[in-house]
Design a protein around this motif. Structure first.
Motif, PDB file in Angstrom:
ATOM      1  N   ALA A 181       1.310 125.633  24.364  1.00 21.51           N
ATOM      2  CA  ALA A 181       1.255 124.206  24.083  1.00 21.51           C
ATOM      3  C   ALA A 181      -0.175 123.716  24.153  1.00 21.51           C
ATOM      4  CB  ALA A 181       2.132 123.430  25.063  1.00 21.51           C
ATOM      5  N   TRP A 182      -0.896 124.287  25.080  1.00 20.36           N
ATOM      6  CA  TRP A 182      -2.289 123.897  25.214  1.00 20.36           C
ATOM      7  C   TRP A 182      -3.069 124.173  23.930  1.00 20.36           C
ATOM      8  CZ3 TRP A 182      -5.856 121.253  27.497  1.00 20.36           C
ATOM      9  CH2 TRP A 182      -7.182 121.599  27.305  1.00 20.36           C
ATOM     10  N   ILE A 194       4.585 128.754  28.064  1.00 22.73           N
ATOM     11  CA  ILE A 194       4.717 127.526  27.282  1.00 22.73           C
ATOM     12  C   ILE A 194       3.454 126.693  27.409  1.00 22.73           C
ATOM     13  CG2 ILE A 194       5.951 125.349  27.065  1.00 22.73           C
ATOM     14  CD1 ILE A 194       8.466 126.629  27.673  1.00 22.73           C
ATOM     15  N   ALA A 195       2.994 126.538  28.628  1.00 16.09           N
ATOM     16  CA  ALA A 195       1.817 125.698  28.852  1.00 16.09           C
ATOM     17  C   ALA A 195       0.631 126.232  28.067  1.00 16.09           C
ATOM     18  CB  ALA A 195       1.511 125.638  30.346  1.00 16.09           C
ATOM     19  N   VAL A 239       5.528 121.569  32.785  1.00 13.98           N
ATOM     20  CA  VAL A 239       6.653 122.305  32.202  1.00 13.98           C
ATOM     21  C   VAL A 239       7.763 122.440  33.229  1.00 13.98           C
ATOM     22  CG1 VAL A 239       7.395 124.528  31.271  1.00 13.98           C
ATOM     23  CG2 VAL A 239       5.198 123.576  30.598  1.00 13.98           C
ATOM     24  N   VAL A 254       9.665 126.373  23.003  1.00 10.03           N
ATOM     25  CA  VAL A 254       9.844 124.927  23.018  1.00 10.03           C
ATOM     26  C   VAL A 254      11.296 124.570  22.726  1.00 10.03           C
ATOM     27  CG1 VAL A 254       9.225 122.785  21.852  1.00 10.03           C
ATOM     28  CG2 VAL A 254       7.456 124.438  22.420  1.00 10.03           C
ATOM     29  N   ARG A 297      11.527 120.910  32.982  1.00 14.30           N
ATOM     30  CA  ARG A 297      12.723 121.760  33.082  1.00 14.30           C
ATOM     31  C   ARG A 297      13.607 121.337  34.239  1.00 14.30           C
ATOM     32  NH1 ARG A 297      10.703 127.420  30.681  1.00 14.30           N
ATOM     33  NH2 ARG A 297       9.548 127.797  32.581  1.00 14.30           N
ATOM     34  N   SER A 329       7.227 131.977  32.500  1.00 14.23           N
ATOM     35  CA  SER A 329       7.615 131.304  31.269  1.00 14.23           C
ATOM     36  C   SER A 329       6.955 129.944  31.168  1.00 14.23           C
ATOM     37  CB  SER A 329       9.127 131.163  31.225  1.00 14.23           C
ATOM     38  OG  SER A 329       9.512 130.251  30.231  1.00 14.23           O
ATOM     39  N   ALA A 330       6.895 129.252  32.294  1.00 13.67           N
ATOM     40  CA  ALA A 330       6.250 127.941  32.291  1.00 13.67           C
ATOM     41  C   ALA A 330       4.793 128.076  31.873  1.00 13.67           C
ATOM     42  CB  ALA A 330       6.361 127.294  33.667  1.00 13.67           C
ATOM     43  N   GLU A 331       4.149 129.112  32.353  1.00 11.50           N
ATOM     44  CA  GLU A 331       2.749 129.285  32.001  1.00 11.50           C
ATOM     45  C   GLU A 331       2.593 129.712  30.554  1.00 11.50           C
ATOM     46  OE1 GLU A 331       0.314 131.216  34.738  1.00 11.50           O
ATOM     47  OE2 GLU A 331       1.313 130.418  36.512  1.00 11.50           O
ATOM     48  N   ILE A 391       3.089 119.001  27.891  1.00 11.23           N
ATOM     49  CA  ILE A 391       3.651 120.228  28.477  1.00 11.23           C
ATOM     50  C   ILE A 391       2.626 121.352  28.483  1.00 11.23           C
ATOM     51  CG2 ILE A 391       6.017 119.663  27.884  1.00 11.23           C
ATOM     52  CD1 ILE A 391       5.716 121.665  25.539  1.00 11.23           C
ATOM     53  N   ALA A 392       1.374 120.969  28.415  1.00 10.73           N
ATOM     54  CA  ALA A 392       0.319 121.982  28.389  1.00 10.73           C
ATOM     55  C   ALA A 392      -0.158 122.321  29.792  1.00 10.73           C
ATOM     56  CB  ALA A 392      -0.853 121.508  27.525  1.00 10.73           C
ATOM     57  N   HIS A 393       0.717 122.108  30.736  1.00  6.91           N
ATOM     58  CA  HIS A 393       0.371 122.448  32.116  1.00  6.91           C
ATOM     59  C   HIS A 393       1.636 122.974  32.793  1.00  6.91           C
ATOM     60  CE1 HIS A 393      -0.819 122.154  36.285  1.00  6.91           C
ATOM     61  NE2 HIS A 393      -2.046 121.951  35.896  1.00  6.91           N
TER      62      HIS A 393
END
Lengths: 111, 111
Positions: free
Chosen positions: A33-34, A29-30, B42, A108, B46, A25-27, B36-38
């Motif tokens: 977002a990127w 979003i990243a 992120v 987000v 969190r 999930s973090a990836e 948060i693009a990494h």
DNA sequence: CCAGACTATCGCATATCGACGATAATCAAT
DNA sequence: ATTGATTATCGTCGATATGCGATAGTCTGG
């Protein structure tokens, strides 16, 4: 681009008191977002949203950037999934992928 | 970081049919999205959200990254405003800037 | 088929990221 | 003051982003 090989992600193991969402999930979003982590791409996205009809190279006219640069940003947006390109004759029509956009908003919002 | 000098942003001029938000808004989104693009950032965000209590270098223990690298990410997050640092003795406690986080959510939601 | 328009891709240059180790800086406690 | 713990910064390295011009690719229309 956050594509570095993450060695290991020892989150949510026994020693960690976190019930955080998965690293995947973090990836996600990243990555999303990127895609909008650059003013030009934000502008492109907004342009595509504002025109329900898909636009093509008109984007270039709206941007203070060279055609090749805009094309590059569009490529990034396409790779993120936020934007879809559809060949229409010699032109290419781009449009927002509403599902991806919704996913971005949702991810987000759930931060 | 998208800090390149934007030559000009001829959006929303007479020739453009867009009633888009200002370019400043685009840069705001881009800047916050960039934060948060990494995946690591992120995860840090969190982590800070999940622990209502501010954490400090425990972040390092939760991450598969070197202390210097985590510090670097924290610096980026601080610069974005999403995270605040507060010195607490020899340690530094970080916590989420709820307002900025809300701003991020709002900006993305209003895309 | 050819010309023209449109788009994608290729090099190239510059700048920044992301990672690390090593080192400095800061503070509390002894 | 010195030590120990914690954090920030520095220098370096490789990888990547970003920008551009130039070029190649693709499609339509004549």
């Amino acid at each position: 681009m956050p594509k570095q090989a993450v060695k290991k992600m020892p989150c949510c193991d026994d020693t960690s008191p976190c019930s955080l969402p998965t690293d995947q999930s973090a990836e996600q979003i990243a990555a999303l977002a990127w895609a909008i982590a650059h003013p030009a791409r934000v502008r492109i996205v907004r342009l595509l949203i504002s025109r329900n009809t898909c636009v093509c190279g008109e984007i270039v006219d709206e941007m203070p950037l060279a055609q090749s640069t805009v094309s590059q940003h569009l490529k990034i947006l396409k790779e993120s999934g936020l934007v879809q390109g559809e060949v229409d004759g010699p032109k290419v029509c781009y449009c927002i992928n509403s599902e991806k956009l919704a996913a971005l908003k949702s991810l987000v919002a759930s931060l």
